[in-house]
Write a protein that holds these residues in place. Structure first.
Motif, PDB file in Angstrom:
ATOM      1  N   SER A 635       0.857  -1.173   0.000  1.00 41.79           N
ATOM      2  CA  SER A 635       0.000   0.000   0.000  1.00 41.79           C
ATOM      3  C   SER A 635       0.900   1.231   0.000  1.00 41.79           C
ATOM      4  CB  SER A 635      -0.933  -0.027   1.222  1.00 41.79           C
ATOM      5  OG  SER A 635      -1.920   0.973   1.106  1.00 41.79           O
ATOM      6  N   PHE A 636       0.447   2.289   0.577  1.00 46.10           N
ATOM      7  CA  PHE A 636       1.173   3.558   0.564  1.00 46.10           C
ATOM      8  C   PHE A 636       2.571   3.424   1.162  1.00 46.10           C
ATOM      9  CE2 PHE A 636       2.189   7.549   2.797  1.00 46.10           C
ATOM     10  CZ  PHE A 636       2.285   8.397   1.707  1.00 46.10           C
ATOM     11  N   GLU A 637       3.581   3.925   0.408  1.00 43.68           N
ATOM     12  CA  GLU A 637       4.961   3.869   0.875  1.00 43.68           C
ATOM     13  C   GLU A 637       5.700   5.204   0.726  1.00 43.68           C
ATOM     14  OE1 GLU A 637       6.757   0.831  -1.461  1.00 43.68           O
ATOM     15  OE2 GLU A 637       5.687  -0.826  -0.482  1.00 43.68           O
ATOM     16  N   GLU A 638       5.068   6.158   0.056  1.00 48.00           N
ATOM     17  CA  GLU A 638       5.763   7.401  -0.300  1.00 48.00           C
ATOM     18  C   GLU A 638       5.701   8.437   0.817  1.00 48.00           C
ATOM     19  OE1 GLU A 638       7.403   7.477  -3.116  1.00 48.00           O
ATOM     20  OE2 GLU A 638       6.675   5.493  -3.672  1.00 48.00           O
ATOM     21  N   TRP A 639       6.219   8.080   1.979  1.00 48.78           N
ATOM     22  CA  TRP A 639       6.200   8.999   3.116  1.00 48.78           C
ATOM     23  C   TRP A 639       7.139  10.182   2.884  1.00 48.78           C
ATOM     24  CZ3 TRP A 639       2.753   8.277   6.997  1.00 48.78           C
ATOM     25  CH2 TRP A 639       2.169   7.002   7.104  1.00 48.78           C
ATOM     26  N   ASP A 640       6.657  11.356   3.272  1.00 47.89           N
ATOM     27  CA  ASP A 640       7.510  12.530   3.220  1.00 47.89           C
ATOM     28  C   ASP A 640       8.470  12.491   4.409  1.00 47.89           C
ATOM     29  OD1 ASP A 640       8.601  14.853   2.455  1.00 47.89           O
ATOM     30  OD2 ASP A 640       6.799  16.079   2.671  1.00 47.89           O
ATOM     31  N   VAL A 641       9.550  13.284   4.332  1.00 46.36           N
ATOM     32  CA  VAL A 641      10.587  13.208   5.363  1.00 46.36           C
ATOM     33  C   VAL A 641      10.197  13.970   6.612  1.00 46.36           C
ATOM     34  CG1 VAL A 641      12.997  13.668   5.919  1.00 46.36           C
ATOM     35  CG2 VAL A 641      12.360  12.934   3.623  1.00 46.36           C
ATOM     36  N   ASP A 642       9.856  15.259   6.465  1.00 47.50           N
ATOM     37  CA  ASP A 642       9.665  16.091   7.657  1.00 47.50           C
ATOM     38  C   ASP A 642       8.249  16.589   7.851  1.00 47.50           C
ATOM     39  OD1 ASP A 642       9.470  17.904   5.643  1.00 47.50           O
ATOM     40  OD2 ASP A 642      11.387  18.881   6.054  1.00 47.50           O
ATOM     41  N   GLY A 643       7.404  16.382   6.863  1.00 45.25           N
ATOM     42  CA  GLY A 643       6.011  16.796   7.040  1.00 45.25           C
ATOM     43  C   GLY A 643       5.786  18.281   6.900  1.00 45.25           C
ATOM     44  N   THR A 644       6.785  19.019   6.483  1.00 49.70           N
ATOM     45  CA  THR A 644       6.635  20.476   6.372  1.00 49.70           C
ATOM     46  C   THR A 644       6.388  20.916   4.942  1.00 49.70           C
ATOM     47  OG1 THR A 644       9.042  20.703   6.138  1.00 49.70           O
ATOM     48  CG2 THR A 644       8.117  20.838   8.368  1.00 49.70           C
ATOM     49  N   SER A 645       6.435  19.955   4.020  1.00 48.91           N
ATOM     50  CA  SER A 645       6.260  20.304   2.611  1.00 48.91           C
ATOM     51  C   SER A 645       4.821  20.740   2.344  1.00 48.91           C
ATOM     52  CB  SER A 645       6.612  19.101   1.738  1.00 48.91           C
ATOM     53  OG  SER A 645       7.933  18.680   1.985  1.00 48.91           O
ATOM     54  N   THR A 646       4.638  21.552   1.332  1.00 51.77           N
ATOM     55  CA  THR A 646       3.301  21.987   0.922  1.00 51.77           C
ATOM     56  C   THR A 646       3.147  21.742  -0.563  1.00 51.77           C
ATOM     57  OG1 THR A 646       4.144  24.213   0.554  1.00 51.77           O
ATOM     58  CG2 THR A 646       3.180  23.766   2.714  1.00 51.77           C
ATOM     59  N   GLY A 647       1.988  22.152  -1.086  1.00 53.17           N
ATOM     60  CA  GLY A 647       1.780  22.008  -2.522  1.00 53.17           C
ATOM     61  C   GLY A 647       1.518  20.578  -2.943  1.00 53.17           C
ATOM     62  N   GLY A 648       0.836  19.809  -2.106  1.00 52.17           N
ATOM     63  CA  GLY A 648       0.428  18.466  -2.505  1.00 52.17           C
ATOM     64  C   GLY A 648       1.401  17.376  -2.177  1.00 52.17           C
ATOM     65  N   MET A 649       2.401  17.658  -1.352  1.00 50.03           N
ATOM     66  CA  MET A 649       3.342  16.596  -0.964  1.00 50.03           C
ATOM     67  C   MET A 649       2.673  15.632   0.013  1.00 50.03           C
ATOM     68  SD  MET A 649       5.959  17.206  -2.764  1.00 50.03           S
ATOM     69  CE  MET A 649       7.202  16.155  -2.030  1.00 50.03           C
ATOM     70  N   ASN A 650       3.354  14.523   0.287  1.00 51.02           N
ATOM     71  CA  ASN A 650       2.746  13.446   1.053  1.00 51.02           C
ATOM     72  C   ASN A 650       2.851  13.622   2.559  1.00 51.02           C
ATOM     73  OD1 ASN A 650       1.467  11.602  -0.635  1.00 51.02           O
ATOM     74  ND2 ASN A 650       3.404  10.742  -1.320  1.00 51.02           N
ATOM     75  N   ALA A 651       2.098  12.751   3.242  1.00 55.27           N
ATOM     76  CA  ALA A 651       2.096  12.730   4.708  1.00 55.27           C
ATOM     77  C   ALA A 651       3.452  12.266   5.233  1.00 55.27           C
ATOM     78  CB  ALA A 651       1.006  11.798   5.205  1.00 55.27           C
ATOM     79  N   SER A 652       3.724  12.614   6.474  1.00 61.48           N
ATOM     80  CA  SER A 652       4.953  12.180   7.130  1.00 61.48           C
ATOM     81  C   SER A 652       4.613  11.543   8.462  1.00 61.48           C
ATOM     82  CB  SER A 652       5.896  13.377   7.302  1.00 61.48           C
ATOM     83  OG  SER A 652       6.116  13.668   8.638  1.00 61.48           O
TER      84      SER A 652
END
Length: 958
Positions: A635-652
């Motif tokens: 299932s979902f594997e594309e975790w973001d690193v720090d969770g501070t990204s915006t503009g549609g980036m993934n969960a952390s």
């Protein structure tokens, strides 16, 4: 004349012979006494002749004391003059007594005891196999047939609930214990056999992966080839209702496989004929006395209540000798008043229960089970009972599914956490198990319902709760022409392949709908319009637009399985939703941000959504009441690193720190570098399975047995994360292909060693030690460890580093060691003493291994006594070039009473028992030796009954 002369002048000879015979008799008596004590400890009856002989021996020895006193006086009247007459008489008496001793010694019994008669039924555990006249007779017939080479198909038949399944499980247990077969498999067939399900049941037990094969024929071919590899096997097919084609399943038998035997159970004798059973065995109901005994122990009746026992006997008779009825009714009436007993008796005699001829011919069995239901005290337990009938027959019912369906049935209150609801369900299940209305399964996370009990539950549910259950029937069409279900509260159509659904159903009271449809079916948009009160929906298969659920605003549990979902954004309308499962929905590529608006959501399950690539930032973090987050593998594997990204980036992972109530977590993190530097898993976690790096399906198939598991594969081991999870009572650990790891469990983590149950370490090239031990004086370390598997560790020098006095391996059952190039020993003396449950020892390609048990450890601890291995059944040792012997030379007695299989691969002629003589108790049934023509003198010490030698072996017993 000569004898008389000897009496006069050979006094000393008679004295010596007297003393020798008396000592021989005393030693024989002492040895026999020890045999008697051992037999008594084994609950065996001592033979009367033995008791008589021991009494005679004691009497003769005691009666000889006056003669011993006479010998002391030496038969002299003066120091210098023998008293000839007294000496003559004494010699004659001594000779006679010596002859008495000799004759008694010759009559010493060779066998002291015999096995006592079986215990009465009331002293046997009622929850397990209960021997009765019928079951004993049937068991003996089946075991005899299993040993008959001319019989390969055996049929056990009898009415529902009579104990057929329990009996064949006992047969399987004994067949395994006696090593009659290399494999014993069991699969449930049921009234509507599903070939795919049967194939998977058998494949799972064989460790065979056939999931990628799309057709029955393809799976059958894989299964056929795998079963052909097994020399001798028993396959138990339970609950067969009609002829089944074994070849269609993939089972070779007869000329295709002479070593395969089939044991089937059925309610119908014609099934035995159609399946060409050479041996048919009938399991009848219990006779009245045994039925009364079984009933009395379950009702906890005492002999001091004659009035109550009188009415109780009438109740027991109404159960008609059916074990399942005797047990359930007996437990239901336990501790009830005499008035309640009389009422129950009248109900049993007068009730007119619905006749179901296609299931059983005797109505009273159903009446008895209905009475058991009536005597359940709590409504929650009753609700849980009827919920279990929603699943198909012989279904392995997941407790988590029961929890998800429990909304609206008094098992899940609006404001309570899911964990509380799970506890309610678990308590109800335990109550039902105690009443024998539910059965245990292979794991604690599942339960089963006897098919007879399920039939009763369906009747109760339809009559009292408004249920409509047509589960597991393989239906392709909607089962009723009428589209109005005015009084229907629950519909279960699980286990079907519906190719059409009606539009405009009128179900004003419907709360629960469980559906399984064909994968290509489009669910009509108006299908849910008449279900305004629906609270629970489970849909497997088909295509569904969430727009059709917009009016179902009371939905609290929505589970979509292998469903083509569209318009997920519409989920925001379902504000009461507590449980959302999107399981194996391959159409989902991203979760809509609107899911974050579901403020009441407690459980989110997206397991198996292979195409899911995006979970928007802060979607998870906004679900403040979330208790369970299940993502898992595939299932979902594309975790973001720090969770501070915006503009549609993934969960952390940092979003998990916002979930104060998170208790259950399942996720996979392929890139360990995506774990935030300061991330800490929530302290509230009580259950989790975490996968770090890459792990295939075969590697992770067994970790579901434990609430807490961690798998690390093909990546660096994050020490901080590992330590953090380890302190959360980690039970299952699997580490593969991890570099730069020298000590897997350092000393600072030794407190967590008490919780470990299974450890698998594979291909960690730099690992030097597994467990670093320290001074720990509390509970024994590693006391829960049941399996240890180490493979491909070229630098491993020791398994346990440090003092082992506070380590106990008393739970260890399986030890597998492979390709450990630098390991020189396995167990210290103190560890060897604790191996009371070791069943299998497998060692291969450990080229530096010299000792399995060293004679003294680093603390100079000498083995105090020979360790006993009471459960050890199988030893495999292959190509350990420097191994001198299997067990150390300091042991004088080897006790392995269960050892049946010994397999050795020899490059050098090492000894099994060491270079000294030993008293070895090794009741082997199978001995395999490969790679060497000579086997050494130790072979003569083994007690071998049936030898099966490998083809490249040339050896003989000496």
């Amino acid at each position: 004349m000569g004898r008389q002369f000897r009496y006069m002048f050979c006094f000393n000879n008679f004295v010596e012979e007297f003393k020798e015979q008396k000592e021989n008799l005393a030693l024989a008596l002492d040895g026999l006494q020890k045999e008697v004590e051992a037999a008594e400890r084994n609950a065996e009856e001592i033979k009367k002749v033995v008791k008589k002989w021991m009494e005679d021996a004691n009497s003769k020895i005691e009666g000889a004391k006056p003669l011993e006193n006479e010998i002391g006086r030496n038969g002299k009247c003066f120091p210098w003059c023998p008293n000839c007459m007294r000496q003559f008489k004494l010699s004659k008496a001594l000779a006679k007594k010596s002859e008495t001793f000799r004759e008694l010694l010759e009559k010493k019994p060779t066998k002291v005891s015999y096995r006592a008669h079986p215990q009465p039924i009331e002293f046997l555990p009622s929850k397990d196999f209960t021997p009765s006249e019928s079951s004993k007779e049937a068991l003996e017939q089946i075991m005899k047939a299993l040993k008959d080479d001319t019989v390969n198909m055996i049929g056990l038949y009898g009415m529902g609930g009579v104990g057929k399944t329990t009996l064949v499980k006992e047969v399987g247990r004994r067949a395994k214990e006696l090593q009659l077969f290399d494999e014993v498999l069991m699969a449930t067939v049921s009234q509507n056999p599903n070939v795919t399900d049967i194939q998977h049941q058998m494949a799972d037990k064989l460790g065979l992966d056939i999931k990628e094969k799309s057709t029955n024929a393809g799976r059958a071919d894989r299964l056929w080839q795998r079963l052909k590899q097994v020399e001798k096997m028993l396959i138990i097919l339970d609950d067969v209702w009609k002829y089944i084609d074994l070849k269609e399943i993939g089972i070779p038998i007869g000329d295709d496989h002479r070593g395969c035997k089939i044991l089937l159970t059925t309610r119908r004798t014609n099934v035995c004929s159609s399946m060409k059973c050479q041996q048919k065995v009938f399991l009848r109901e219990l006779p009245e006395k045994e039925a009364w005994d079984l009933f009395r122990i379950n009702a906890d009746l005492l002999d001091g209540h004659p009035t109550l026992n009188t009415v109780a006997r009438e109740v027991a008779r109404e159960c008609q000798g059916l074990p399942i009825a005797l047990v359930t009714v007996g437990r239901a009436l336990r501790d009830q008043s005499a008035l309640q007993w009389e009422l129950a008796c009248r109900q049993l005699k007068e009730s007119q229960f619905a006749r179901m001829e296609q299931i059983d011919e005797k109505n009273n069995a159903y009446t008895c089970l209905k009475l058991s239901y009536d005597y359940l005290k709590l409504q929650e337990t009753k609700s849980c009972f009827v919920l279990c009938c929603l699943f198909p027959e012989d279904y392995d019912i997941p407790i988590q599914d029961l929890t998800r369906y429990a909304v609206g049935y008094g098992l899940h209150q609006d404001a309570e956490p899911i964990e509380d609801a799970r506890k309610r369900v678990s308590v109800a299940i335990e109550n039902l198990k105690d009443c024998c209305m539910l059965l245990g399964s292979e794991t604690e996370e599942h339960v089963k319902m006897h098919d007879l009990v399920r039939d009763v539950a369906i009747h109760i549910a339809s009559e009292e709760y408004g249920f409509m259950v047509k589960a597991g029937l393989g239906l392709e069409k909607w089962p009723m022409r009428d589209t109005s279900f005015e009084g229907c509260t629950t519909i279960s159509l699980m286990g079907n392949q519906l190719a059409e659904l009606p539009e405009g159903l009128v179900c004003p009271k419907l709360k629960v709908l469980l559906l399984e449809v064909d994968s290509g079916l489009n669910v009509p948009e108006r299908f849910f319009e008449g279900m305004k009160e629906i609270e629970v929906l489970s849909l497997k298969g088909g295509c569904l637009s969430l727009q059709s659920l917009e009016l179902s605003t009371k939905l609290q549990s929505l589970v979509l399985i292998s469903c083509n979902c569209k318009d997920l954004i519409r989920l925001r309308k379902l504000q009461r939703l507590k449980i959302l499962g999107l399981v194996s929905c391959s159409s989902i590529e991203e979760l809509p941000d609107e899911i974050g608006e579901l403020k009441e959501l407690r459980l989110l399950d997206v397991t198996g959504c292979r195409r899911l690539r995006r979970i928007p930032v802060n979607l998870i973090g906004r679900l403040k009441k979330l208790e369970e987050l299940l993502i898992g593998e595939y299932s979902f594997e594309e975790w973001d690193v720090d969770g501070t990204s915006t503009g549609g980036m993934n969960a952390s992972l940092t979003e998990l720190n916002s979930l104060s109530q998170l208790a259950v977590l399942s996720l996979r993190m392929p890139k360990v570098e995506c774990i935030p530097r300061d991330f800490v898993f929530p302290d509230s976690l009580r259950k989790y399975d975490i996968i770090l790096g890459n792990a295939n399906e075969y590697e992770i198939m067994f970790r579901d047995r434990y609430p807490t598991s961690l798998i690390v594969g093909g990546t660096s081991l994050n020490a901080k994360i590992f330590e953090q999870l380890f302190l959360h009572k980690l039970e299952y650990v699997e580490v593969r292909d991890c570099g730069d790891v020298f000590t897997l469990f350092p000393a600072r983590l030794r407190q967590g060693l008490k919780n470990l149950k299974e450890v698998i370490v594979d291909s960690c090239k730099s690992l030097e030690e597994v467990f670093e031990l320290g001074e720990e004086k509390e509970l024994p370390l590693l006391s829960s460890l049941t399996l240890l598997q180490l493979r491909g560790l070229p630098e491993l020098k020791c398994i346990w580093k440090g003092p082992t006095r506070h380590v106990s391996l008393h739970s260890l059952a399986h030890l597998y060691l492979n390709s450990l190039d630098k390991l020189t020993f396995i167990f210290t003396p103190s560890l060897a003493q604790s191996l009371q449950k070791l069943e299998r020892l497998h060692i291969e390609y450990c080229h530096e291994l010299k000792h399995i048990i060293i004679e003294e450890d680093g603390e100079r601890e000498i083995i105090p006594e020979s360790p006993c291995f009471p459960q050890l059944k199988k030893i495999n040792i292959y190509f350990c070039d420097k191994l001198e012997y299997v067990l150390p030379v300091s042991l004088s007695h080897i006790n392995c009473p269960q050892l049946r299989k010994l397999s050795l691969g020899l490059r050098s002629n090492y000894s099994f028992l060491g270079p000294r003589n030993f008293d070895a108790q090794l009741p082997l049934q199978r001995l395999t030796i490969k790679g060497h023509e000579e086997v050494g003198n130790w072979l003569a010490q083994l007690q071998v009954r049936n030898l099966y030698f490998s083809t490249n072996l040339n050896c003989q017993l000496r």
